[in-house]
Write an enzyme that holds these catalytic residues in place. Structure first.
Site, PDB file in Angstrom:
ATOM      1  N   CYS A  82       0.805  -1.218   0.000  1.00 49.18           N
ATOM      2  CA  CYS A  82       0.000   0.000   0.000  1.00 49.18           C
ATOM      3  C   CYS A  82       0.839   1.270   0.000  1.00 49.18           C
ATOM      4  O   CYS A  82       0.300   2.369  -0.207  1.00 49.18           O
ATOM      5  CB  CYS A  82      -0.942  -0.006   1.191  1.00 49.18           C
ATOM      6  SG  CYS A  82      -1.983  -1.487   1.272  1.00 49.18           S
ATOM      7  N   HIS A 129      -3.574   6.719   2.328  1.00 51.63           N
ATOM      8  CA  HIS A 129      -3.956   5.415   1.787  1.00 51.63           C
ATOM      9  C   HIS A 129      -5.347   5.074   2.282  1.00 51.63           C
ATOM     10  O   HIS A 129      -5.671   5.265   3.453  1.00 51.63           O
ATOM     11  CB  HIS A 129      -2.943   4.360   2.242  1.00 51.63           C
ATOM     12  CG  HIS A 129      -3.421   2.953   2.075  1.00 51.63           C
ATOM     13  ND1 HIS A 129      -3.949   2.499   0.892  1.00 51.63           N
ATOM     14  CD2 HIS A 129      -3.469   1.914   2.954  1.00 51.63           C
ATOM     15  CE1 HIS A 129      -4.300   1.224   1.037  1.00 51.63           C
ATOM     16  NE2 HIS A 129      -4.025   0.855   2.274  1.00 51.63           N
ATOM     17  N   ASN A 169     -10.329  -0.842  -0.420  1.00 52.70           N
ATOM     18  CA  ASN A 169      -8.878  -0.747  -0.296  1.00 52.70           C
ATOM     19  C   ASN A 169      -8.240  -1.327  -1.556  1.00 52.70           C
ATOM     20  O   ASN A 169      -8.285  -2.530  -1.784  1.00 52.70           O
ATOM     21  CB  ASN A 169      -8.434  -1.526   0.952  1.00 52.70           C
ATOM     22  CG  ASN A 169      -6.928  -1.475   1.174  1.00 52.70           C
ATOM     23  OD1 ASN A 169      -6.155  -1.140   0.289  1.00 52.70           O
ATOM     24  ND2 ASN A 169      -6.497  -1.830   2.375  1.00 52.70           N
TER      25      ASN A 169
END
Length: 343
Positions: free
Chosen positions: A122, A268, A299
């Site tokens: 990420c 993020h 996500n």
């Protein structure tokens, strides 16, 4: 005295264009609930996620990347032949070699651009952005393309109550090029490998290939499960909330930017509660626009920051020239934060 000539790159670098691609299929929480004991209310309250996008067979890692990159190149107002390097961050390209970046560079029409993949989870977009900035200032490329792309639906265990609802698919891309003044601040990045087991693949590819049932997880029907991403949710949450706010503050300090001078915050997109906690800890003023793209995108790991950036600009919630703090964090555990001027 060194005989090596000094680099002749640009004085500074900045993001010149951004593009995104979200798969056509929108998946509501109700679909996720078909295989886990949970509720729509629980998923929304724990993560903020209402829907996510899942790719079809045609929406491959390469195809989504090419769509997003094409938009970013057009937004930057340059030609694909001017791209000197293509950096792709992904954990869901399943061919060990060659790098998917080489195929993308070719299909975009670049002139034999340098191309490689990175695996930084990420935080991958931040890692790629830092590498691209270095190329521009060093002179090894006039323009660099950074892509974050994932098909995390391929790595999701739909029977895992802790992760089944989290992940989505998509691609985000930016073009980084020369600038006369700083457009990308110093990067604060690092890793904490002692926490690597908190986010990981359930089994390595070689064990899955062997197919020893005694060593592999099975689904409810007794079939061997494909490798998936698993995590220790509470441990990751605590780390992100308490440690990443510190990293974000360090990035602001390194760029010489105070919270009052900030226009946009693009973290993020892991969890709305993490985002809200970071906003509170950083004491960001109410005028700062905060990306919460996770609500409808889920996500998407390395793709989450550029996708959120693209949406904020497209909706007018952010505008060209705004000063934005971006921070990515995840598997590794790795992190990267910097301050940028939006394209």
């Amino acid at each position: 005295m060194s005989k090596i000539k000094p680099a002749k790159g640009a004085p500074h670098a900045r993001i010149l264009g951004v593009g995104g691609y979200r798969p056509v299929r929108v998946v509501p929480n109700e679909v996720i609930l078909e295989k886990i004991d949970s509720s729509d209310e629980w998923i929304r309250s724990r993560s903020g996620i209402e829907t996510r996008h899942w790719a079809n067979d045609e929406e491959t890692v390469a195809a989504m990347s090419i769509e997003a990159a094409g938009k970013a190149i057009a937004d930057a107002g340059i030609a694909a032949e001017q791209i000197g390097a293509v950096v792709v961050s992904t954990v869901s390209h399943f061919s060990q070699t060659p790098a998917i970046a080489t195929e993308i560079a070719d299909k975009l029409g670049t002139n034999k651009a340098a191309a490689f993949d990175i695996s930084a989870g990420c935080a991958g977009f931040g890692y790629g952005l830092t590498l691209a900035k270095g190329m521009i200032v060093d002179g090894s490329a006039e323009y660099a393309l950074v892509i974050g792309v994932e098909r995390l639906s391929d790595l999701t265990d739909l029977e895992d109550r802790s992760t089944a609802f989290l992940f989505g698919d998509g691609a985000g891309a930016v073009v980084v090029g020369p600038a006369q003044e700083p457009g990308i601040g110093p990067t604060v990045w690092g890793s904490e490998g002692d926490k690597a087991d908190t986010i990981k693949q359930t089994v390595p590819w070689n064990e899955f290939h062997i197919g020893d049932v005694s060593r592999l997880p099975l689904d409810s029907a007794g079939n061997i499960k494909f490798p998936a991403i698993t995590q220790e949710g509470q441990a990751v949450f605590r780390w992100a909330v308490f440690e990443m706010a510190k990293v974000a503050q360090q990035a602001l300090d390194a760029a010489g930017i105070s919270p009052d001078e900030l226009d946009v915050f693009i973290p993020h997109q892991a969890n709305v509660r993490i985002i809200d906690s970071m906003v509170k800890t950083l004491k960001l003023p109410e005028h700062v626009t905060v990306a919460r793209d996770i609500r409808t995108t889920g996500n998407t790991s390395a793709a989450s920051i550029p996708l959120a950036m693209e949406r904020l600009l497209a909706t007018g919630e952010a505008k060209s020239g705004d000063t934005a703090l971006v921070i990515g964090f995840g598997a590794g555990l790795v992190y990267a934060a910097t301050v940028v001027t939006l394209p």
